[in-house]
Design a protein around this motif. Sequence first.
Motif, PDB file in Angstrom:
ATOM      1  N   GLU A 157       0.851  -1.143   0.052  1.00 31.78           N
ATOM      2  CA  GLU A 157      -0.023  -0.088   0.019  1.00 31.78           C
ATOM      3  C   GLU A 157       0.927   1.152   0.008  1.00 31.78           C
ATOM      4  OE1 GLU A 157      -3.332   0.184  -0.453  1.00 31.78           O
ATOM      5  OE2 GLU A 157      -3.380  -1.854  -0.615  1.00 31.78           O
ATOM      6  N   ARG A 158       2.008   1.331   0.810  1.00 30.37           N
ATOM      7  CA  ARG A 158       2.787   2.314   0.942  1.00 30.37           C
ATOM      8  C   ARG A 158       3.401   2.589  -0.303  1.00 30.37           C
ATOM      9  NH1 ARG A 158       6.519   0.223   3.928  1.00 30.37           N
ATOM     10  NH2 ARG A 158       8.029   0.121   2.492  1.00 30.37           N
ATOM     11  N   LEU A 159       3.994   1.395  -0.951  1.00 30.58           N
ATOM     12  CA  LEU A 159       4.512   1.753  -2.414  1.00 30.58           C
ATOM     13  C   LEU A 159       3.533   2.166  -3.538  1.00 30.58           C
ATOM     14  CD1 LEU A 159       6.890  -1.266  -2.524  1.00 30.58           C
ATOM     15  CD2 LEU A 159       7.556   0.947  -2.378  1.00 30.58           C
ATOM     16  N   ARG A 160       2.337   1.879  -3.248  1.00 24.20           N
ATOM     17  CA  ARG A 160       1.118   2.365  -4.261  1.00 24.20           C
ATOM     18  C   ARG A 160       1.002   3.748  -4.003  1.00 24.20           C
ATOM     19  NH1 ARG A 160      -2.743  -2.242  -2.871  1.00 24.20           N
ATOM     20  NH2 ARG A 160      -2.420  -3.823  -4.453  1.00 24.20           N
ATOM     21  N   GLU A 161       1.040   4.432  -2.866  1.00 20.38           N
ATOM     22  CA  GLU A 161       0.889   5.710  -2.647  1.00 20.38           C
ATOM     23  C   GLU A 161       1.949   6.592  -3.296  1.00 20.38           C
ATOM     24  OE1 GLU A 161       0.378   5.957   1.695  1.00 20.38           O
ATOM     25  OE2 GLU A 161      -1.696   4.826   1.492  1.00 20.38           O
ATOM     26  N   GLU A 162       3.093   5.909  -2.855  1.00 16.41           N
ATOM     27  CA  GLU A 162       4.407   6.567  -3.468  1.00 16.41           C
ATOM     28  C   GLU A 162       4.891   6.517  -5.072  1.00 16.41           C
ATOM     29  OE1 GLU A 162       7.549   4.651  -1.216  1.00 16.41           O
ATOM     30  OE2 GLU A 162       6.680   5.615   0.632  1.00 16.41           O
ATOM     31  N   GLY A 163       3.870   5.477  -5.822  1.00 20.06           N
ATOM     32  CA  GLY A 163       3.979   5.612  -7.073  1.00 20.06           C
ATOM     33  C   GLY A 163       4.896   4.479  -7.736  1.00 20.06           C
ATOM     34  N   GLU A 164       5.354   3.787  -6.701  1.00 20.50           N
ATOM     35  CA  GLU A 164       6.552   2.586  -6.918  1.00 20.50           C
ATOM     36  C   GLU A 164       5.827   1.296  -7.391  1.00 20.50           C
ATOM     37  OE1 GLU A 164       9.963   3.018  -6.672  1.00 20.50           O
ATOM     38  OE2 GLU A 164       9.398   5.135  -6.128  1.00 20.50           O
ATOM     39  N   VAL A 165       4.487   1.189  -7.148  1.00 19.77           N
ATOM     40  CA  VAL A 165       3.893   0.160  -7.935  1.00 19.77           C
ATOM     41  C   VAL A 165       2.578   0.720  -8.389  1.00 19.77           C
ATOM     42  CG1 VAL A 165       5.037  -1.835  -6.347  1.00 19.77           C
ATOM     43  CG2 VAL A 165       2.962  -0.820  -5.863  1.00 19.77           C
ATOM     44  N   VAL A 166       2.159  -0.222  -9.399  1.00 14.99           N
ATOM     45  CA  VAL A 166       0.742   0.171  -9.903  1.00 14.99           C
ATOM     46  C   VAL A 166       0.016  -0.911  -9.975  1.00 14.99           C
ATOM     47  CG1 VAL A 166       1.581   2.088 -11.252  1.00 14.99           C
ATOM     48  CG2 VAL A 166       1.685  -0.089 -12.304  1.00 14.99           C
ATOM     49  N   GLU A 167      -1.496  -1.064 -10.117  1.00 16.11           N
ATOM     50  CA  GLU A 167      -2.129  -2.293 -10.196  1.00 16.11           C
ATOM     51  C   GLU A 167      -3.095  -2.167 -11.332  1.00 16.11           C
ATOM     52  OE1 GLU A 167      -5.608  -1.652  -6.927  1.00 16.11           O
ATOM     53  OE2 GLU A 167      -3.780  -2.588  -6.329  1.00 16.11           O
ATOM     54  N   ASP A 168      -3.943  -3.078 -11.450  1.00 19.25           N
ATOM     55  CA  ASP A 168      -5.015  -3.322 -12.660  1.00 19.25           C
ATOM     56  C   ASP A 168      -6.040  -2.112 -12.012  1.00 19.25           C
ATOM     57  OD1 ASP A 168      -3.874  -5.056 -14.232  1.00 19.25           O
ATOM     58  OD2 ASP A 168      -5.115  -6.763 -13.280  1.00 19.25           O
ATOM     59  N   ALA A 169      -6.827  -1.488 -13.066  1.00 18.58           N
ATOM     60  CA  ALA A 169      -7.869  -0.705 -12.907  1.00 18.58           C
ATOM     61  C   ALA A 169      -9.012  -1.022 -12.234  1.00 18.58           C
ATOM     62  CB  ALA A 169      -8.189   0.249 -13.919  1.00 18.58           C
ATOM     63  N   ASP A 170      -9.286  -2.440 -12.398  1.00 22.95           N
ATOM     64  CA  ASP A 170     -10.475  -3.169 -11.959  1.00 22.95           C
ATOM     65  C   ASP A 170     -10.551  -2.914 -10.426  1.00 22.95           C
ATOM     66  OD1 ASP A 170      -9.125  -5.223 -10.998  1.00 22.95           O
ATOM     67  OD2 ASP A 170      -9.486  -6.437 -12.637  1.00 22.95           O
ATOM     68  N   GLN A 171     -11.673  -3.065 -10.289  1.00 22.93           N
ATOM     69  CA  GLN A 171     -11.986  -3.264  -8.403  1.00 22.93           C
ATOM     70  C   GLN A 171     -11.612  -4.423  -7.800  1.00 22.93           C
ATOM     71  OE1 GLN A 171     -12.090  -0.107  -6.881  1.00 22.93           O
ATOM     72  NE2 GLN A 171     -11.773   0.560  -8.939  1.00 22.93           N
ATOM     73  N   HIS A 172     -11.108  -5.405  -8.595  1.00 23.12           N
ATOM     74  CA  HIS A 172     -10.877  -6.723  -8.088  1.00 23.12           C
ATOM     75  C   HIS A 172     -10.214  -6.497  -6.677  1.00 23.12           C
ATOM     76  CE1 HIS A 172      -9.740 -10.917  -7.582  1.00 23.12           C
ATOM     77  NE2 HIS A 172     -10.578 -11.481  -8.474  1.00 23.12           N
ATOM     78  N   PRO A 173     -10.355  -7.234  -5.611  1.00 23.24           N
ATOM     79  CA  PRO A 173      -9.868  -7.393  -4.310  1.00 23.24           C
ATOM     80  C   PRO A 173      -8.368  -7.869  -4.500  1.00 23.24           C
ATOM     81  CG  PRO A 173     -11.446  -9.069  -4.299  1.00 23.24           C
ATOM     82  CD  PRO A 173     -11.694  -8.315  -5.440  1.00 23.24           C
ATOM     83  N   ASP A 174      -7.998  -8.813  -5.535  1.00 24.10           N
ATOM     84  CA  ASP A 174      -6.827  -9.214  -5.689  1.00 24.10           C
ATOM     85  C   ASP A 174      -6.328  -8.794  -7.216  1.00 24.10           C
ATOM     86  OD1 ASP A 174      -4.734 -10.806  -5.170  1.00 24.10           O
ATOM     87  OD2 ASP A 174      -5.708 -12.620  -5.913  1.00 24.10           O
ATOM     88  N   ALA A 175      -6.378  -7.513  -7.316  1.00 22.53           N
ATOM     89  CA  ALA A 175      -5.913  -6.891  -8.656  1.00 22.53           C
ATOM     90  C   ALA A 175      -4.195  -7.372  -8.692  1.00 22.53           C
ATOM     91  CB  ALA A 175      -6.018  -5.551  -8.487  1.00 22.53           C
ATOM     92  N   ASN A 176      -3.952  -7.313 -10.044  1.00 23.75           N
ATOM     93  CA  ASN A 176      -2.677  -7.742 -10.437  1.00 23.75           C
ATOM     94  C   ASN A 176      -1.685  -6.401  -9.992  1.00 23.75           C
ATOM     95  OD1 ASN A 176      -2.863 -10.212 -11.405  1.00 23.75           O
ATOM     96  ND2 ASN A 176      -3.815  -9.371 -13.390  1.00 23.75           N
ATOM     97  N   VAL A 177      -0.454  -6.420  -9.330  1.00 20.00           N
ATOM     98  CA  VAL A 177       0.492  -5.579  -9.078  1.00 20.00           C
ATOM     99  C   VAL A 177       1.467  -5.650 -10.089  1.00 20.00           C
ATOM    100  CG1 VAL A 177       1.915  -4.703  -7.024  1.00 20.00           C
ATOM    101  CG2 VAL A 177      -0.258  -5.931  -6.715  1.00 20.00           C
ATOM    102  N   TYR A 178       2.131  -4.279 -10.413  1.00 21.95           N
ATOM    103  CA  TYR A 178       3.185  -4.146 -11.259  1.00 21.95           C
ATOM    104  C   TYR A 178       4.328  -3.394 -10.919  1.00 21.95           C
ATOM    105  CZ  TYR A 178      -0.312  -5.877 -14.814  1.00 21.95           C
ATOM    106  OH  TYR A 178      -1.364  -6.711 -15.436  1.00 21.95           O
ATOM    107  N   LEU A 179       5.521  -3.245 -11.593  1.00 21.20           N
ATOM    108  CA  LEU A 179       6.298  -2.163 -11.277  1.00 21.20           C
ATOM    109  C   LEU A 179       5.971  -1.226 -12.185  1.00 21.20           C
ATOM    110  CD1 LEU A 179       9.487  -4.418 -10.321  1.00 21.20           C
ATOM    111  CD2 LEU A 179       8.186  -2.774  -8.903  1.00 21.20           C
ATOM    112  N   PRO A 180       6.299   0.034 -12.042  1.00 28.78           N
ATOM    113  CA  PRO A 180       5.856   1.032 -13.075  1.00 28.78           C
ATOM    114  C   PRO A 180       6.697   0.832 -14.515  1.00 28.78           C
ATOM    115  CG  PRO A 180       6.422   2.311 -11.197  1.00 28.78           C
ATOM    116  CD  PRO A 180       6.688   0.779 -10.680  1.00 28.78           C
ATOM    117  N   GLU A 181       7.756   0.386 -14.749  1.00 27.92           N
ATOM    118  CA  GLU A 181       8.425   0.035 -15.537  1.00 27.92           C
ATOM    119  C   GLU A 181       8.110  -1.213 -16.443  1.00 27.92           C
ATOM    120  OE1 GLU A 181      11.195  -1.690 -12.313  1.00 27.92           O
ATOM    121  OE2 GLU A 181      10.130   0.096 -12.488  1.00 27.92           O
ATOM    122  N   GLN A 182       7.125  -1.924 -15.826  1.00 27.51           N
ATOM    123  CA  GLN A 182       6.392  -2.979 -16.367  1.00 27.51           C
ATOM    124  C   GLN A 182       5.293  -2.851 -16.837  1.00 27.51           C
ATOM    125  OE1 GLN A 182       7.261  -5.577 -13.003  1.00 27.51           O
ATOM    126  NE2 GLN A 182       8.871  -6.550 -13.820  1.00 27.51           N
TER     127      GLN A 182
END
Length: 194
Positions: A157-182
Motif C-alpha cells: 500500500e505504501r509503495l502504491r501511494e508513492e507511485g512505486e507500484v501500480v495495479e489493474d484498474a478493475d476493482q477486483h480485491p486481488d488485482a494484479n500488481v506491477y512495477l511502473p517500468e513493467q
Amino acid sequence: MVDLNERVLDEAEHHGESLLPKEFLSLVERHHGDETPGVEPEVVEAYATALAERGVPAEDEALSSALDDRRTDSETWVDGDAVYGLPSGRLSTYPANWHERLAGSNDPRAYLRFMQGEAAFEPKNPTGSRGIPEERLLDAMSVVGHVDRREAKAAVERLREEGEVVEDADQHPDANVYLPEQVDYDRSDMVDKG
C-alpha cells in the motif's frame, strides 16, 4: 513431540474440507516457527494428524498423500500445484531458488521483479496480463521472507501511494500488481494508485 501453533489449526479448521493441500502447507510455513526455509516433514505430519483428530479432513493421510503426490525436488518453479522438497529435506510451497534469492527481503519490488522474471511462473490471468495477483505476492513475502502478512500488505500500500507500484484498474480485491517500468501506460486497464 512437535509444539503446534493453534493459529494454524484454527485457520485450517475454518477452511474445513475445502482446505487444499498447498494451502495447508503454506499455513504451516507461515505460522509454525523459525526463519529456516520450509518446514520439516514431521511437523507437517503432526499438523495433519492434529487436524484429522478435529475431523478436518477425515483422514490425515489425505493431506499427507496429496502433498507427497505434488512433491518435486526441482530447485526452480514448476507450477502452482507443486510442493517443493528443499535440499535441507524440508518442504515448502516455493522452490529453493526463491528462498536463496528472496529470503529475508521485505521489499515487494524485489518479489515482483523476481516473480515476473521467473520464466515458468505464470499466474493464471484471464486478461493475459503479466502482473502478479496481490494475494500471490503477499503469500510469497510471508512464506519466503517471513514477513508478517499485515506488514507485507502495508508495504504494498505504501509503495502504491508513492507511485512505486501500480495495479489493474478493475476493482477486483486481488488485482494484479506491477512495477511502473513493467506497465504499458497506453493500456486502459491499468491505473497508477500513487
